[in-house]
Design a protein around this motif. Structure first.
Motif, PDB file in Angstrom:
ATOM      1  N   MET A   1       0.832  -1.208   0.000  1.00  0.00           N
ATOM      2  CA  MET A   1       0.000   0.000   0.000  1.00  0.00           C
ATOM      3  C   MET A   1       0.863   1.253   0.000  1.00  0.00           C
ATOM      4  N   ALA A   2       2.020   1.191   0.654  1.00  0.00           N
ATOM      5  CA  ALA A   2       2.929   2.338   0.692  1.00  0.00           C
ATOM      6  C   ALA A   2       3.462   2.634  -0.708  1.00  0.00           C
ATOM      7  N   GLN A   3       3.803   1.574  -1.438  1.00  0.00           N
ATOM      8  CA  GLN A   3       4.292   1.762  -2.808  1.00  0.00           C
ATOM      9  C   GLN A   3       3.188   2.314  -3.707  1.00  0.00           C
ATOM     10  N   LEU A   4       1.981   1.814  -3.499  1.00  0.00           N
ATOM     11  CA  LEU A   4       0.859   2.292  -4.287  1.00  0.00           C
ATOM     12  C   LEU A   4       0.577   3.766  -4.001  1.00  0.00           C
ATOM     13  N   GLU A   5       0.748   4.170  -2.762  1.00  0.00           N
ATOM     14  CA  GLU A   5       0.559   5.573  -2.399  1.00  0.00           C
ATOM     15  C   GLU A   5       1.663   6.438  -3.017  1.00  0.00           C
ATOM     16  N   ASP A   6       2.888   5.891  -3.056  1.00  0.00           N
ATOM     17  CA  ASP A   6       3.975   6.611  -3.732  1.00  0.00           C
ATOM     18  C   ASP A   6       3.626   6.839  -5.203  1.00  0.00           C
ATOM     19  N   PHE A   7       3.077   5.800  -5.809  1.00  0.00           N
ATOM     20  CA  PHE A   7       2.647   5.899  -7.213  1.00  0.00           C
ATOM     21  C   PHE A   7       1.609   7.003  -7.356  1.00  0.00           C
TER      22      PHE A   7
ATOM     23  N   ILE B   1       8.617   6.527 -13.782  1.00  0.00           N
ATOM     24  CA  ILE B   1       9.354   5.438 -14.443  1.00  0.00           C
ATOM     25  C   ILE B   1      10.358   4.826 -13.484  1.00  0.00           C
ATOM     26  N   SER B   2      11.039   5.673 -12.722  1.00  0.00           N
ATOM     27  CA  SER B   2      12.024   5.191 -11.755  1.00  0.00           C
ATOM     28  C   SER B   2      11.372   4.306 -10.697  1.00  0.00           C
ATOM     29  N   LEU B   3      10.181   4.695 -10.251  1.00  0.00           N
ATOM     30  CA  LEU B   3       9.452   3.883  -9.271  1.00  0.00           C
ATOM     31  C   LEU B   3       9.137   2.506  -9.843  1.00  0.00           C
ATOM     32  N   LEU B   4       8.636   2.474 -11.071  1.00  0.00           N
ATOM     33  CA  LEU B   4       8.307   1.196 -11.706  1.00  0.00           C
ATOM     34  C   LEU B   4       9.564   0.362 -11.933  1.00  0.00           C
ATOM     35  N   GLN B   5      10.622   1.033 -12.334  1.00  0.00           N
ATOM     36  CA  GLN B   5      11.888   0.354 -12.641  1.00  0.00           C
ATOM     37  C   GLN B   5      12.482  -0.304 -11.394  1.00  0.00           C
ATOM     38  N   ASN B   6      12.214   0.306 -10.254  1.00  0.00           N
ATOM     39  CA  ASN B   6      12.773  -0.209  -8.994  1.00  0.00           C
ATOM     40  C   ASN B   6      11.790  -1.075  -8.221  1.00  0.00           C
ATOM     41  N   THR B   7      10.692  -1.440  -8.859  1.00  0.00           N
ATOM     42  CA  THR B   7       9.746  -2.386  -8.270  1.00  0.00           C
ATOM     43  C   THR B   7      10.058  -3.764  -8.848  1.00  0.00           C
ATOM     44  N   PRO B   8      10.602  -4.679  -8.045  1.00  0.00           N
ATOM     45  CA  PRO B   8      11.130  -5.971  -8.538  1.00  0.00           C
ATOM     46  C   PRO B   8      10.224  -6.746  -9.479  1.00  0.00           C
ATOM     47  N   ASN B   9       8.940  -6.835  -9.175  1.00  0.00           N
ATOM     48  CA  ASN B   9       8.048  -7.689  -9.965  1.00  0.00           C
ATOM     49  C   ASN B   9       7.247  -6.941 -11.024  1.00  0.00           C
ATOM     50  N   TYR B  10       7.604  -5.679 -11.252  1.00  0.00           N
ATOM     51  CA  TYR B  10       6.886  -4.940 -12.288  1.00  0.00           C
ATOM     52  C   TYR B  10       7.482  -5.299 -13.643  1.00  0.00           C
ATOM     53  N   LEU B  11       6.914  -6.306 -14.259  1.00  0.00           N
ATOM     54  CA  LEU B  11       7.391  -6.807 -15.555  1.00  0.00           C
ATOM     55  C   LEU B  11       6.188  -7.147 -16.442  1.00  0.00           C
ATOM     56  N   PRO B  12       5.397  -6.142 -16.824  1.00  0.00           N
ATOM     57  CA  PRO B  12       4.181  -6.404 -17.605  1.00  0.00           C
ATOM     58  C   PRO B  12       4.497  -6.969 -18.991  1.00  0.00           C
ATOM     59  N   ASN B  13       3.617  -7.828 -19.463  1.00  0.00           N
ATOM     60  CA  ASN B  13       3.769  -8.389 -20.804  1.00  0.00           C
ATOM     61  C   ASN B  13       3.337  -7.398 -21.881  1.00  0.00           C
ATOM     62  N   GLU B  14       2.431  -6.498 -21.536  1.00  0.00           N
ATOM     63  CA  GLU B  14       1.924  -5.514 -22.483  1.00  0.00           C
ATOM     64  C   GLU B  14       3.000  -4.451 -22.754  1.00  0.00           C
TER      65      GLU B  14
END
Length: 239
Positions: free
Chosen positions: A95-101, A146-159
């Motif tokens: 939830m903390a990461q989602l709030e950062d987003f 972009i940096s937040l997504l890049q540093n989120t380990p499991n953020y690897l969307p197929n789309e």
């Protein structure tokens, strides 16, 4: 053409019109001030006309660059909404990461978090515009996202549209679009400055000089004549 540009064009066109009336007077128009001689007035008109043409030729590249940038940035808000959903479905996102987003997303969309007790659909109507909507700031916030997504380990969307590499390409396009606007604005701004100096700001500017020429004409024309009344309607105004 903007209202301001129309005003400049009108002053220049009126200069040509007054020159035509002066030419009709022939030898009767004989001012002691050499700056009011028809040859000088015609040269001043020709110079102003040329400077206005330079402005006109500089407007299109700038307008096209602005339109391109607006078109490029237009889909960002909707994309951020979809990115949030994609980020929310990522394994391990807290939830903390989602709030950062969401903090970054609010800056990109130009809204503040609503701290009132209002909930539900009404909350969407209490979003407040903030001063982070400039294109430079939005691009910077996009990079932060972009940096937040890049540093989120499991953020690897197929789309492909949600992948970090795609977002990075979009950021580069944003930077390029803003630079193109800046590059095209410089010659336009320079052209307007030169035109304004000629028409309004120089010591012997067009507006003041042609108003003096009108004043002189009124001294040699019958106040009841049609030509006098026609010339009185030819206006030269400071912008």
């Amino acid at each position: 053409m903007s209202k301001n540009e129309t005003g400049h064009v009108k002053n220049i066109a009126n200069a040509n019109l007054l020159c035509t009336h002066i030419a009709e007077l022939g030898a009767k128009y004989n001012p002691s001030n050499p700056k009011l001689l028809l040859t000088n007035l015609q040269n001043m008109y020709n110079t102003a006309f040329a400077h206005q043409e330079t402005v006109n030729n500089s407007i299109a590249p700038y307008s096209l660059a602005v339109d391109h940038r607006e078109k490029l940035f237009a889909p960002v808000s909707k994309k951020i909404t979809k990115l949030r959903k994609m980020y929310k479905t990522t394994e391990g996102v807290t939830m903390a990461q989602l709030e950062d987003f969401m903090t970054i997303a609010r800056k990109l969309k130009g809204i503040k978090k609503n701290n009132s007790a209002v909930t539900g659909p009404q909350q969407e109507n209490i979003k407040i515009s903030i001063s982070q909507m400039s294109y430079d700031q939005r691009t910077n916030n996009y990079e932060v996202l972009i940096s937040l997504l890049q540093n989120t380990p499991n953020y690897l969307p197929n789309e492909i549209e949600y992948q970090v590499s795609t977002l990075q390409q979009e950021k580069v396009q944003m930077l390029q679009a803003t630079q193109e606007v800046a590059d095209s604005f410089i010659p336009l701004n320079t052209a307007r400055t030169v035109r304004n100096n000629t028409v309004y700001n120089s010591e012997d500017n067009l507006v003041d000089t042609f108003n003096k020429a009108k004043d002189y004409m009124f001294t040699i024309l019958d106040g009841n004549s049609l030509q006098y009344k026609t010339i009185s309607k030819i206006k030269f105004k400071k912008a």
